[in-house]
Scaffold this motif. Structure first.
Motif, PDB file in Angstrom:
ATOM      1  N   SER A  29      40.546 -10.372  -6.602  1.00 14.74           N
ATOM      2  CA  SER A  29      40.525 -10.715  -5.068  1.00 14.74           C
ATOM      3  C   SER A  29      39.667 -10.424  -4.173  1.00 14.74           C
ATOM      4  CB  SER A  29      41.891 -10.835  -5.042  1.00 14.74           C
ATOM      5  OG  SER A  29      41.728 -11.910  -3.846  1.00 14.74           O
ATOM      6  N   ASN A  30      39.907  -8.876  -3.953  1.00 20.90           N
ATOM      7  CA  ASN A  30      39.028  -7.805  -3.586  1.00 20.90           C
ATOM      8  C   ASN A  30      37.824  -7.862  -3.868  1.00 20.90           C
ATOM      9  OD1 ASN A  30      40.562  -6.699  -1.016  1.00 20.90           O
ATOM     10  ND2 ASN A  30      42.125  -6.910  -2.757  1.00 20.90           N
ATOM     11  N   PHE A  31      37.528  -7.760  -5.267  1.00 21.32           N
ATOM     12  CA  PHE A  31      36.382  -7.503  -5.670  1.00 21.32           C
ATOM     13  C   PHE A  31      35.260  -8.339  -5.448  1.00 21.32           C
ATOM     14  CE2 PHE A  31      33.394  -8.011  -9.298  1.00 21.32           C
ATOM     15  CZ  PHE A  31      32.315  -6.793  -9.441  1.00 21.32           C
ATOM     16  N   GLU A  32      35.725  -9.661  -5.395  1.00 24.13           N
ATOM     17  CA  GLU A  32      35.308 -11.301  -5.459  1.00 24.13           C
ATOM     18  C   GLU A  32      35.260 -11.228  -4.484  1.00 24.13           C
ATOM     19  OE1 GLU A  32      38.253 -13.406  -7.544  1.00 24.13           O
ATOM     20  OE2 GLU A  32      37.587 -13.540  -9.557  1.00 24.13           O
ATOM     21  N   SER A  33      35.819 -10.688  -2.904  1.00 23.44           N
ATOM     22  CA  SER A  33      35.346 -11.682  -1.506  1.00 23.44           C
ATOM     23  C   SER A  33      34.502  -9.995  -1.362  1.00 23.44           C
ATOM     24  CB  SER A  33      37.020 -11.212  -1.183  1.00 23.44           C
ATOM     25  OG  SER A  33      37.364  -9.679  -1.435  1.00 23.44           O
ATOM     26  N   GLY A  34      34.685  -8.717  -1.055  1.00 17.26           N
ATOM     27  CA  GLY A  34      33.914  -7.819  -0.760  1.00 17.26           C
ATOM     28  C   GLY A  34      33.020  -6.403  -1.838  1.00 17.26           C
ATOM     29  N   GLY A  35      33.367  -7.038  -2.856  1.00 15.30           N
ATOM     30  CA  GLY A  35      32.471  -6.282  -3.731  1.00 15.30           C
ATOM     31  C   GLY A  35      33.549  -4.492  -4.503  1.00 15.30           C
ATOM     32  N   VAL A  36      32.770  -3.598  -5.279  1.00 19.02           N
ATOM     33  CA  VAL A  36      33.057  -2.714  -5.140  1.00 19.02           C
ATOM     34  C   VAL A  36      33.629  -2.227  -3.667  1.00 19.02           C
ATOM     35  CG1 VAL A  36      31.898  -0.287  -6.036  1.00 19.02           C
ATOM     36  CG2 VAL A  36      31.720  -2.589  -7.151  1.00 19.02           C
ATOM     37  N   GLU A  37      32.357  -2.365  -2.720  1.00 19.60           N
ATOM     38  CA  GLU A  37      33.204  -1.036  -1.333  1.00 19.60           C
ATOM     39  C   GLU A  37      34.914  -1.995  -1.037  1.00 19.60           C
ATOM     40  OE1 GLU A  37      31.636  -1.170   2.851  1.00 19.60           O
ATOM     41  OE2 GLU A  37      29.871  -1.129   1.429  1.00 19.60           O
ATOM     42  N   LYS A  38      34.695  -2.775  -1.718  1.00 20.32           N
ATOM     43  CA  LYS A  38      36.037  -2.933  -1.209  1.00 20.32           C
ATOM     44  C   LYS A  38      37.876  -2.600  -1.411  1.00 20.32           C
ATOM     45  CE  LYS A  38      38.786  -7.129   0.912  1.00 20.32           C
ATOM     46  NZ  LYS A  38      38.495  -9.124   1.724  1.00 20.32           N
ATOM     47  N   VAL A  39      37.015  -2.126  -3.030  1.00 19.62           N
ATOM     48  CA  VAL A  39      37.857  -1.983  -3.654  1.00 19.62           C
ATOM     49  C   VAL A  39      38.463  -0.412  -4.190  1.00 19.62           C
ATOM     50  CG1 VAL A  39      37.875  -4.072  -5.980  1.00 19.62           C
ATOM     51  CG2 VAL A  39      36.945  -1.508  -6.242  1.00 19.62           C
ATOM     52  N   THR A  40      37.046   0.003  -3.586  1.00 20.76           N
ATOM     53  CA  THR A  40      37.218   1.579  -4.161  1.00 20.76           C
ATOM     54  C   THR A  40      37.992   2.397  -2.769  1.00 20.76           C
ATOM     55  OG1 THR A  40      34.765   1.422  -3.856  1.00 20.76           O
ATOM     56  CG2 THR A  40      35.981   3.644  -2.995  1.00 20.76           C
ATOM     57  N   PRO A  41      39.287   2.070  -1.729  1.00 16.66           N
ATOM     58  CA  PRO A  41      40.001   2.772  -1.008  1.00 16.66           C
ATOM     59  C   PRO A  41      40.907   2.208  -1.759  1.00 16.66           C
ATOM     60  CG  PRO A  41      38.908   0.749  -0.432  1.00 16.66           C
ATOM     61  CD  PRO A  41      38.136   0.792  -0.806  1.00 16.66           C
ATOM     62  N   LEU A  42      41.749   0.921  -2.485  1.00 15.49           N
ATOM     63  CA  LEU A  42      42.538   0.369  -3.382  1.00 15.49           C
ATOM     64  C   LEU A  42      42.686   1.430  -4.562  1.00 15.49           C
ATOM     65  CD1 LEU A  42      42.749  -3.784  -3.176  1.00 15.49           C
ATOM     66  CD2 LEU A  42      43.839  -2.369  -1.514  1.00 15.49           C
ATOM     67  N   ILE A  43      41.627   1.818  -5.198  1.00 19.23           N
ATOM     68  CA  ILE A  43      41.328   3.016  -6.341  1.00 19.23           C
ATOM     69  C   ILE A  43      41.417   4.599  -6.413  1.00 19.23           C
ATOM     70  CG2 ILE A  43      39.808   3.620  -8.420  1.00 19.23           C
ATOM     71  CD1 ILE A  43      39.045   1.093  -8.772  1.00 19.23           C
TER      72      ILE A  43
END
Length: 411
Positions: A29-43
């Motif tokens: 969901s985060n990737f679809e809404s904000g790309g890699v930049e948005k999933v970086t802190p989650l990972i």
């Protein structure tokens, strides 16, 4: 990905990574809404959480029951090894004492004072021992479980924690029975002892007690393997992974279990590399991913018992010269891991990266879809997978050299 539903994809990905199904959905969901930049802190947070997760095992019982021997056996140590718990029949434990795993310090066994002593009466024991911090409890007693053991189990249950009854020194008990009787059947006698323990605990108010009979010296005898399997099954996934990786390499089966858990770690580190984007393909400019690779390989090596200290402990356990075990350990992954070695491995991996990309995405449909064929995700996955395969094969050879078998069990 082959027309599979998103639910099937998430379930499949959960089997190959340490992400839960909900976390995978959140990543997507985060990737679809904000790309890699948005999933970086989650990972990055997930990887940090894995590095810091602790497994705290409480071991309690009266003096002389075999607590110290059990704690040592769980860590693959013998009584004279550095860091081993002192084996003594006197009650020397006056407060919770921690014993860290020799290779994985986040796995901690706690020696708790016996309940019902003058210093720790039953009504104050729970508060003094800070029970909430422990993941599960091993209640050790010999020759019989006491009223205080039962009280302790009931309080642990009230707190919603798991507990297991262990009766050690069973080999000594069997020897005593064998000397007294002309006819002796070990399996029958073991079942009699187990049934007696279970019945006594049930009569004292424990509805479904789990009782394990173990040897003081030999981890592979009697119920130790069964206890280990029950602990694995009862722990939540992340704690289970930590527990498995802390097991001493006594069988090929344990080596295979460790490989399965470490394979999940490969996905995690590859995902971290993917969001950092440090390795464009082609080009193999490894940049800051050198640290991810070296750290991953060193961790794999420790978990698989291939570091010098682990090999010495295993050699001692097997009664073999350590040089005999070291002689079967081969390949670049067991020496010093340098950036130069990593770069040479990376150049060899580029030839198979693109051709293997679709296969990787089939196995990790959610995480894989976040990163493209030109990302460092696939490169790190290939390199760490190859290193894990190499180290696992070395670990297999060490177990065979130590116990002289091609079977899953060195017994």
């Amino acid at each position: 990905m082959g027309g599979a539903s998103s639910r099937d994809q998430s379930a499949e990905a959960s089997n190959t990574s340490l992400f839960s199904e909900d976390e995978l959905k959140n990543l997507k969901s985060n990737f679809e809404s904000g790309g890699v930049e948005k999933v970086t802190p989650l990972i990055q947070k997930k990887v940090n959480d894995l590095d810091n997760i602790e497994l705290n095992i409480a071991v309690t019982g009266e003096a002389g029951t075999g607590k110290s021997s059990f704690i040592n056996a769980m860590r693959g140590l013998q009584s004279e090894d550095k860091g081993a718990a002192k084996v003594d029949n006197k009650e020397t434990t006056v407060e919770p004492t921690e014993y860290k795993h020799p290779s994985l310090p986040n796995v901690i066994l706690w020696d708790l004072p016996g309940i019902g002593t003058v210093k720790f009466p039953a009504n104050k024991y729970l508060k003094e021992m800070k029970f909430k911090k422990y993941d599960f409890f091993i209640i050790i007693s010999h020759p019989r479980f006491t009223e205080n053991d039962v009280k302790l189990a009931q309080e642990i249950k009230r707190l919603g924690k798991k507990f297991y009854f262990v009766r050690p020194k069973i080999d000594s008990d069997l020897d005593a029975v064998k000397r007294e009787r002309r006819e002796f059947k070990e399996e029958e006698e073991l079942e009699n002892i187990r049934s007696y323990c279970i019945t006594s605990l049930q009569e004292a108010g424990i509805s479904s007690p789990q009782v394990f009979l173990i040897s003081k010296f030999d981890r592979h005898l009697y119920d130790f393997d069964r206890l280990s399997k029950v602990l694995e099954d009862d722990l939540p996934s992340l704690k289970r992974s930590v527990y498995i990786l802390a097991l001493p390499n006594l069988t090929l089966e344990i080596v295979e279990k460790k490989k399965k858990e470490l394979k999940k770690r490969v996905w995690m580190l590859a995902s971290l590399s993917g969001v950092l984007g440090a390795v464009p393909v082609p080009g193999v400019s490894l940049g800051c991913d050198i640290g991810i690779l070296i750290g991953g390989i060193v961790h794999f090596r420790k978990c698989l018992g291939l570091d010098d200290a682990s090999l010495r402990r295993l050699a001692k356990k097997a009664g073999k010269p350590v040089e005999e075990l070291k002689a079967v350990v081969k390949g670049p992954m067991v020496g010093e891991i340098t950036p130069d070695i990593i770069n040479r491995l990376a150049w060899g991996a580029t030839a198979v990266v693109v051709s293997g990309f679709e296969l990787v995405l089939d196995h990790v449909p959610v995480v894989g879809s976040i990163f493209g064929a030109g990302s460092s995700f696939l490169m790190i996955y290939k390199l760490l997978s190859g290193a894990l395969d190499d180290l696992t094969e070395n670990a297999r050879r060490v177990v065979k050299a130590a116990f002289g078998t091609d079977e899953n069990d060195p017994k």
